[in-house]
Motif scaffolding. Structure first.
Motif, PDB file in Angstrom:
ATOM      1  N   LEU A 139       0.831  -1.208   0.000  1.00 24.62           N
ATOM      2  CA  LEU A 139       0.000   0.000   0.000  1.00 24.62           C
ATOM      3  C   LEU A 139       0.862   1.252   0.000  1.00 24.62           C
ATOM      4  O   LEU A 139       0.532   2.252  -0.663  1.00 24.62           O
ATOM      5  CB  LEU A 139      -0.932  -0.002   1.219  1.00 24.62           C
ATOM      6  N   GLN A 140       1.965   1.207   0.736  1.00 29.74           N
ATOM      7  CA  GLN A 140       2.874   2.355   0.736  1.00 29.74           C
ATOM      8  C   GLN A 140       3.417   2.614  -0.667  1.00 29.74           C
ATOM      9  O   GLN A 140       3.594   3.768  -1.072  1.00 29.74           O
ATOM     10  CB  GLN A 140       4.033   2.095   1.707  1.00 29.74           C
ATOM     11  N   SER A 143       0.677   4.307  -2.868  1.00 27.18           N
ATOM     12  CA  SER A 143       0.114   5.581  -2.397  1.00 27.18           C
ATOM     13  C   SER A 143       1.030   6.710  -2.860  1.00 27.18           C
ATOM     14  O   SER A 143       2.140   6.872  -2.384  1.00 27.18           O
ATOM     15  CB  SER A 143      -0.011   5.584  -0.875  1.00 27.18           C
ATOM     16  N   ASN A 147      -2.289  10.771  -1.561  1.00 29.78           N
ATOM     17  CA  ASN A 147      -2.727   9.545  -0.881  1.00 29.78           C
ATOM     18  C   ASN A 147      -1.840   9.259   0.321  1.00 29.78           C
ATOM     19  O   ASN A 147      -0.623   9.429   0.265  1.00 29.78           O
ATOM     20  CB  ASN A 147      -2.686   8.354  -1.830  1.00 29.78           C
ATOM     21  N   ARG A 148      -2.477   8.792   1.395  1.00 32.92           N
ATOM     22  CA  ARG A 148      -1.726   8.385   2.580  1.00 32.92           C
ATOM     23  C   ARG A 148      -2.326   7.113   3.148  1.00 32.92           C
ATOM     24  O   ARG A 148      -3.533   6.872   3.027  1.00 32.92           O
ATOM     25  CB  ARG A 148      -1.736   9.478   3.659  1.00 32.92           C
ATOM     26  N   VAL A 149      -1.461   6.307   3.756  1.00 39.07           N
ATOM     27  CA  VAL A 149      -1.886   5.039   4.339  1.00 39.07           C
ATOM     28  C   VAL A 149      -1.773   5.123   5.854  1.00 39.07           C
ATOM     29  O   VAL A 149      -0.759   5.600   6.387  1.00 39.07           O
ATOM     30  CB  VAL A 149      -1.033   3.867   3.822  1.00 39.07           C
ATOM     31  N   LEU A 164      -6.498   3.586   3.286  1.00 38.07           N
ATOM     32  CA  LEU A 164      -5.874   4.420   2.268  1.00 38.07           C
ATOM     33  C   LEU A 164      -6.800   5.591   1.986  1.00 38.07           C
ATOM     34  O   LEU A 164      -7.969   5.394   1.628  1.00 38.07           O
ATOM     35  CB  LEU A 164      -5.632   3.611   0.994  1.00 38.07           C
ATOM     36  N   GLY A 166      -7.256   9.283  -0.061  1.00 40.53           N
ATOM     37  CA  GLY A 166      -6.783  10.175  -1.112  1.00 40.53           C
ATOM     38  C   GLY A 166      -7.944  10.875  -1.785  1.00 40.53           C
ATOM     39  O   GLY A 166      -9.114  10.691  -1.406  1.00 40.53           O
ATOM     40  N   ARG A 259      -6.729   0.795  -7.161  1.00 43.82           N
ATOM     41  CA  ARG A 259      -6.661   2.128  -7.753  1.00 43.82           C
ATOM     42  C   ARG A 259      -7.631   2.285  -8.907  1.00 43.82           C
ATOM     43  O   ARG A 259      -8.052   3.395  -9.230  1.00 43.82           O
ATOM     44  CB  ARG A 259      -5.233   2.419  -8.232  1.00 43.82           C
TER      45      ARG A 259
END
Length: 287
Positions: A139-140, A143, A147-149, A164, A166, A259
């Motif tokens: 996920l990192q 992103s 976007n942030r996890v 997640l 965004g 996505r």
């Protein structure tokens, strides 16, 4: 068999080992509860699989304590036997000595059982931790931009493993960690997740509940309706048919598919993204 010597040596060794175990357990509990606040607490957040990392650390300490106690018992038993600890029970009838041996055997068996349970629990937690770390790291990687996890988001209906956030939407990613065989396939049908190596399906009701609760909390925070899309990750499994429109089933290799799972009605304003990320940052700080 020299029952006097065995009883005396076992009594000395077991009493010392139990004392060592109690002292070590007490010290471990004290160290967990005193001075646990991290330095720079305002800037340190949950890592992927944080709760499993913490549980694995606790089980590792417990396993080390049990193994150390077993070593203390063996060393002291051998030492006491060599040093003629039979004098502790000189004059006692044989039936009392055998009863003492039975009690010592029972106590030793109990400790061995606890050690075995700890080893098995640690093995399982380590597997679950690795599965969550694998998904968190993927996920990192996907992103980008705004976007942030976030990891280990607690709700009143349970913990969401990863979130997640965004401009294109919000995704609640929950991990189902299960050991499998090579070329094993996971299939999602309705509210059940099944695996090719087992006839027992896993219900995803808890995942649905925690995701719905997170969605409700986010709607209350933003002041308007917004959808939180539910993603179920099964690391190590091939993805088969999924007949559920409420969840997206992925593994660590196909998680980038999320996505493309979006709708323009789920898009967020920049202000909403900033507010939500700020709120989740506070919720995910290490305490």
């Amino acid at each position: 068999m020299d029952i006097d010597a065995i009883s005396g040596a076992a009594t000395v060794a077991l009493a010392s080992a139990i004392l060592f175990l109690l002292v070590a357990k007490s010290f471990s509990a004290l160290s967990r509860n005193v001075g646990t606040t991290p330095n720079f607490a305002d800037s340190i957040m949950h890592e992927a699989a944080q709760r499993f990392r913490d549980e694995l650390e606790r089980l590792s300490r417990s396993q080390a304590i049990y193994l150390s106690s077993a070593l203390v018992f063996l060393v002291l038993f051998g030492t006491a036997y060599i040093l003629q600890a039979r004098d502790l029970f000189v004059g006692y009838p044989s039936w009392q000595l055998w009863l003492q041996v039975a009690f010592l055997s029972l106590a030793t068996g109990l400790v061995a059982w606890r050690l075995g349970c700890t080893i098995l629990a640690r093995r399982q937690v380590k597997f679950v931790r690795d599965a969550n770390v694998a998904i968190g790291h993927q996920l990192q990687q996907i992103s980008t931009g705004a976007n942030r996890v976030f990891h280990d988001i607690r709700t009143s209906a349970g913990v969401v493993d990863h979130v997640l956030v965004g401009q294109t939407g919000i995704y609640a990613v929950n991990v189902v960690a299960r050991r499998g065989t090579r070329d094993g396939t996971a299939v999602l049908s309705g509210h059940e997740l099944s695996f090719s190596n087992s006839d027992n399906a896993i219900p995803v009701v808890d995942i649905t509940a925690s995701t719905a609760r997170l969605e409700k909390e986010i709607c209350q925070l933003l002041g308007h309706k917004i959808r939180v899309r539910s993603v179920i990750a099964v690391p190590g499994w091939d993805i088969g048919e999924q007949a559920s429109e409420r969840h997206l089933l992925v593994n660590e290799r196909t998680i980038a598919m999320l996505r493309g799972w979006k709708d323009q009605s789920d898009y967020l304003m920049n202000e909403d993204v900033a507010l939500l990320q700020k709120n989740l940052t506070v919720r995910c700080r290490r305490r």
